[in-house]
Scaffold this active site. Structure first.
Site, PDB file in Angstrom:
ATOM      1  CG  HIS A  75      36.556 -36.997  -5.650  1.00 39.96           C
ATOM      2  ND1 HIS A  75      35.254 -37.070  -5.256  1.00 39.96           N
ATOM      3  CD2 HIS A  75      37.083 -38.233  -5.427  1.00 39.96           C
ATOM      4  CE1 HIS A  75      34.992 -38.293  -4.824  1.00 39.96           C
ATOM      5  NE2 HIS A  75      36.100 -39.023  -4.907  1.00 39.96           N
ATOM      6  CE1 TYR A 204      28.664 -31.521  -4.416  1.00 40.96           C
ATOM      7  CE2 TYR A 204      27.099 -30.733  -2.787  1.00 40.96           C
ATOM      8  CZ  TYR A 204      28.376 -31.097  -3.136  1.00 40.96           C
ATOM      9  OH  TYR A 204      29.384 -31.046  -2.185  1.00 40.96           O
ATOM     10  N   PRO A 296      25.529 -27.816   4.799  1.00 41.47           N
ATOM     11  CG  PRO A 296      24.812 -29.987   5.212  1.00 41.47           C
ATOM     12  CD  PRO A 296      24.537 -28.560   5.551  1.00 41.47           C
ATOM     13  CE  LYS A 300      33.711 -24.565   0.162  1.00 40.87           C
ATOM     14  NZ  LYS A 300      35.024 -25.039  -0.293  1.00 40.87           N
ATOM     15  CE1 TYR A 394      33.656 -30.188  -4.229  1.00 41.17           C
ATOM     16  CE2 TYR A 394      31.654 -29.105  -3.462  1.00 41.17           C
ATOM     17  CZ  TYR A 394      32.412 -30.253  -3.623  1.00 41.17           C
ATOM     18  OH  TYR A 394      31.928 -31.446  -3.156  1.00 41.17           O
TER      19      TYR A 394
HETATM   20  P1  FAS Z   1      32.575 -30.330  16.617  1.00 37.32           P
HETATM   21  O1  FAS Z   1      31.161 -30.029  16.967  1.00 37.32           O
HETATM   22  O2  FAS Z   1      32.874 -31.405  15.634  1.00 37.32           O
HETATM   23  O3  FAS Z   1      33.406 -30.692  17.945  1.00 37.32           O
HETATM   24  C1  FAS Z   1      33.190 -29.980  19.144  1.00 37.32           C
HETATM   25  C2  FAS Z   1      33.563 -30.904  20.297  1.00 37.32           C
HETATM   26  O4  FAS Z   1      33.446 -30.157  21.516  1.00 37.32           O
HETATM   27  C3  FAS Z   1      32.605 -32.085  20.413  1.00 37.32           C
HETATM   28  O5  FAS Z   1      33.352 -33.285  20.475  1.00 37.32           O
HETATM   29  C4  FAS Z   1      31.843 -31.820  21.699  1.00 37.32           C
HETATM   30  O6  FAS Z   1      31.541 -33.017  22.395  1.00 37.32           O
HETATM   31  C5  FAS Z   1      32.828 -30.980  22.479  1.00 37.32           C
HETATM   32  N1  FAS Z   1      32.195 -30.122  23.485  1.00 37.32           N
HETATM   33  C6  FAS Z   1      31.048 -29.406  23.371  1.00 37.32           C
HETATM   34  N2  FAS Z   1      30.817 -28.712  24.510  1.00 37.32           N
HETATM   35  C7  FAS Z   1      31.847 -28.987  25.345  1.00 37.32           C
HETATM   36  C8  FAS Z   1      32.185 -28.564  26.665  1.00 37.32           C
HETATM   37  N3  FAS Z   1      31.411 -27.714  27.346  1.00 37.32           N
HETATM   38  N4  FAS Z   1      33.321 -29.055  27.241  1.00 37.32           N
HETATM   39  C9  FAS Z   1      34.128 -29.911  26.546  1.00 37.32           C
HETATM   40  N5  FAS Z   1      33.856 -30.340  25.277  1.00 37.32           N
HETATM   41  C10 FAS Z   1      32.732 -29.877  24.712  1.00 37.32           C
HETATM   42  N6  FAS Z   1      30.653 -30.338   7.414  1.00 37.32           N
HETATM   43  C11 FAS Z   1      31.022 -30.580   6.131  1.00 37.32           C
HETATM   44  O7  FAS Z   1      32.008 -29.995   5.665  1.00 37.32           O
HETATM   45  N7  FAS Z   1      30.335 -31.495   5.375  1.00 37.32           N
HETATM   46  C12 FAS Z   1      29.275 -32.189   5.885  1.00 37.32           C
HETATM   47  O8  FAS Z   1      28.686 -33.014   5.206  1.00 37.32           O
HETATM   48  C13 FAS Z   1      28.868 -31.980   7.199  1.00 37.32           C
HETATM   49  N8  FAS Z   1      27.827 -32.688   7.741  1.00 37.32           N
HETATM   50  C14 FAS Z   1      27.465 -32.448   9.026  1.00 37.32           C
HETATM   51  C15 FAS Z   1      26.408 -33.175   9.616  1.00 37.32           C
HETATM   52  C16 FAS Z   1      26.020 -32.914  10.934  1.00 37.32           C
HETATM   53  C17 FAS Z   1      24.889 -33.707  11.558  1.00 37.32           C
HETATM   54  C18 FAS Z   1      26.676 -31.922  11.685  1.00 37.32           C
HETATM   55  C19 FAS Z   1      26.251 -31.600  13.114  1.00 37.32           C
HETATM   56  C20 FAS Z   1      27.720 -31.204  11.118  1.00 37.32           C
HETATM   57  C21 FAS Z   1      28.126 -31.471   9.784  1.00 37.32           C
HETATM   58  N9  FAS Z   1      29.192 -30.796   9.196  1.00 37.32           N
HETATM   59  C22 FAS Z   1      29.583 -31.023   7.932  1.00 37.32           C
HETATM   60  C23 FAS Z   1      29.910 -29.815   9.932  1.00 37.32           C
HETATM   61  C24 FAS Z   1      30.903 -30.525  10.803  1.00 37.32           C
HETATM   62  O9  FAS Z   1      31.724 -31.350  10.024  1.00 37.32           O
HETATM   63  C25 FAS Z   1      31.642 -29.467  11.564  1.00 37.32           C
HETATM   64  O10 FAS Z   1      32.010 -28.369  10.732  1.00 37.32           O
HETATM   65  C26 FAS Z   1      32.883 -29.992  12.263  1.00 37.32           C
HETATM   66  O11 FAS Z   1      32.510 -31.068  13.073  1.00 37.32           O
HETATM   67  C27 FAS Z   1      33.473 -28.832  13.063  1.00 37.32           C
HETATM   68  O12 FAS Z   1      34.392 -29.347  13.928  1.00 37.32           O
HETATM   69  P2  FAS Z   1      34.586 -28.695  15.379  1.00 37.32           P
HETATM   70  O13 FAS Z   1      34.687 -27.221  15.237  1.00 37.32           O
HETATM   71  O14 FAS Z   1      35.700 -29.466  15.985  1.00 37.32           O
HETATM   72  O15 FAS Z   1      33.208 -28.956  16.155  1.00 37.32           O
HETATM   73  C1  PHB Z   2      29.568 -36.065   2.641  1.00 39.04           C
HETATM   74  O1  PHB Z   2      30.164 -36.925   1.949  1.00 39.04           O
HETATM   75  O2  PHB Z   2      29.197 -36.292   3.815  1.00 39.04           O
HETATM   76  C2  PHB Z   2      29.299 -34.703   2.043  1.00 39.04           C
HETATM   77  C3  PHB Z   2      29.957 -34.345   0.882  1.00 39.04           C
HETATM   78  C4  PHB Z   2      29.719 -33.087   0.328  1.00 39.04           C
HETATM   79  C5  PHB Z   2      28.814 -32.230   0.954  1.00 39.04           C
HETATM   80  C6  PHB Z   2      28.165 -32.601   2.129  1.00 39.04           C
HETATM   81  C7  PHB Z   2      28.406 -33.852   2.672  1.00 39.04           C
HETATM   82  O3  PHB Z   2      28.570 -31.005   0.405  1.00 39.04           O
END
Ligand code: FAS
Ligand code: PHB
Length: 408
Positions: A75, A204, A296, A300, A394
């Site tokens: 993009h 957005y 989100p 980031k 961004y």
């Molecule tokens: P994660 O939380 O992805 O992974 C951690 C892992 O550790 C999990 O698999 C968990 O099961 C495991 N774990 C936890 N406790 C443990 C233990 N005691 N023993 C062993 N394993 C354990 N980011 C964006 O950039 N854009 C978005 O749109 C966006 N939307 C999101 C929506 C939601 C609902 C959530 C919750 C997050 C969102 N995020 C978004 C942020 C998300 O993408 C995180 O930044 C990303 O998953 C971070 O990755 P990890 O640090 O690997 O953590």
């Molecule tokens: C998504 O595609 O999930 C998305 C993209 C941009 C954002 C948040 C979520 O800022």
């Protein structure tokens, strides 16, 4: 007790843990990954969609970018709509050629899982009772249970990649850590559908009825979000209700193109800003969501996790390849500089784009705060300098260079 040993134990097989394991493994630095749930469960979590240039570069360095290059979408810009009036942010022109990649976090995780399986590096899924031990000693260990047996891993370092609800952050004594938190008075209701997206790039949308985001996963798969109250429930939202509200909030031209269909995923995520300081304690490092959470709005969360991984990976390469063990002491300080810059951008974008209604914010009524923020958004969108500031953040700022401890 079954005894194992490795260089680095990684707790968590989300994108942080898998990418760190992949990068270290390609340098001959051994890891064991421990994951609480199954691989399928990890892949079932619909999360991020936008990858910064730095994230794309690190996935290439990790040797897992083939499918992203083939299926991801580059993009060159993003739209920001203010009550239906659209401003285009030309990322490519404003940042000297940088872009973002639209490629779902689920796909990044799938590619990393496949690469680790291909390399046969040890990953234990569905473990329980993971306990980092002696993290301030020279020989930390991690104990865990797996298929009814108890294990102890001796290692040099522990990477806590276990997300916000993990065990790693809690391993740092409460009196040794400072936690900063801002909980927003709204959440995001997300919907995934196999329908053609309304726009080639993201939109957005700031709107009096609340924020909306039109995102995508491919030419045939859309990802949409609506700002909802924190106490809202996904059961309150039929697909039809979601589509009707989205149509009200996105710009009229996009609304006219909207193709609706059955949701394949629908969920509500709370919005918070959170930082734990420091991000290391003895030989335990906190990485990604284990250390910080961003709303989100700035796309980031995943990208900031990758930045932490990059810093730790480059430090551990110095430790193992140059014997510079003191270099490991720099991790938290370097990581937190980018964390706070990213937290600020995500908080700023969230304040400008969401509707606070009557909720008091910064000591004033929500609607008064809203007037300040609408003016802030109009100001930044109306000038090239303002659009450049948004674009630079961004696409992602350059990673900080890791200097050897002797050059500090
Ligand atoms: P994660 O939380 O992805 O992974 C951690 C892992 O550790 C999990 O698999 C968990 O099961 C495991 N774990 C936890 N406790 C443990 C233990 N005691 N023993 C062993 N394993 C354990 N980011 C964006 O950039 N854009 C978005 O749109 C966006 N939307 C999101 C929506 C939601 C609902 C959530 C919750 C997050 C969102 N995020 C978004 C942020 C998300 O993408 C995180 O930044 C990303 O998953 C971070 O990755 P990890 O640090 O690997 O953590
Ligand atoms: C998504 O595609 O999930 C998305 C993209 C941009 C954002 C948040 C979520 O800022």
């Amino acid at each position: 007790m079954n005894k194992l040993n490795t260089h680095v134990v990684i707790i968590g097989a989300g994108p942080s843990g898998l990418l760190l394991g992949q990068l270290l493994g390609r340098q001959g630095i051994d890891t064991i990954i421990l994951e609480r749930v199954s691989g399928d469960y990890v892949l079932g979590r619909i999360r991020a969609g936008i990858l910064e240039q730095g994230t794309v570069d690190m996935l290439r360095e990790a040797g897992v970018s083939q499918r992203m290059e083939a299926e991801g979408e580059v993009h060159h810009g993003v739209d920001i709509a203010n009550n239906g009036v659209v401003t285009h942010i030309d990322l490519h022109a404003l940042t000297g050629g940088k872009t973002v990649m639209c490629y779902g976090q689920v796909e990044v995780t799938r590619d990393l899982m496949a690469a680790r399986a291909e390399a046969s590096w040890p990953t234990y899924y569905e473990v329980s009772d993971v306990q980092p031990q002696a993290v301030t000693s020279q020989q930390p260990t991690v104990t865990f249970s797996y298929k009814g047996a108890r294990y102890q891993i001796s290692c040099d370092y522990i990477a806590g990649c276990d997300g916000y609800h993990g065990v790693s952050r809690q391993t740092i004594p409460a009196e040794k850590r400072t936690e900063h938190e801002r909980i927003y008075p709204f959440g995001w209701l997300g919907l995934l559908s196999d329908t053609p997206p309304v726009s080639a790039e993201l939109i957005y949308c700031k709107h009096a009825r609340g924020f909306a985001l039109a995102s995508r996963r491919s030419a045939t798969r859309s990802r949409y979000y609506l700002q909802v109250p924190t106490d809202d429930k996904v059961e309150n939202w039929s697909d039809d209700a979601f589509w009707a509200e989205l149509k009200r909030r996105i710009p009229p031209a996009a609304a006219a193109r909207l193709v609706t269909g059955k949701s394949i995923e629908k969920s509500i995520a709370p919005l918070r800003s959170f930082v734990c300081e420091p991000m290391q304690y003895g030989r335990l490092f906190l990485v990604g969501d284990a250390a910080h959470i961003v709303p989100p709005t700035g796309a980031k969360g995943l990208n900031l996790a990758v930045a932490d991984v990059t810093i730790l990976y480059r430090i551990l390469c110095r430790v193992y390849q140059e014997g510079d063990t003191a270099c490991a002491l720099q991790y938290s300080e370097i990581a937190l500089r980018r964390v706070w810059n990213t937290e600020r951008f995500s908080w700023w974008m969230s304040n400008m784009l969401h509707d606070y209604g009557a909720t008091e914010v910064s000591g004033m009524a929500g609607h008064t705060f809203g007037r300040f923020m609408t003016s802030e958004l109009d100001y930044y969108l109306s000038s090239e300098a303002g659009r450049t500031l948004i674009a630079e953040q961004y696409v992602g700022l350059p990673f900080e260079t890791i200097k050897g401890s002797e050059s500090k």
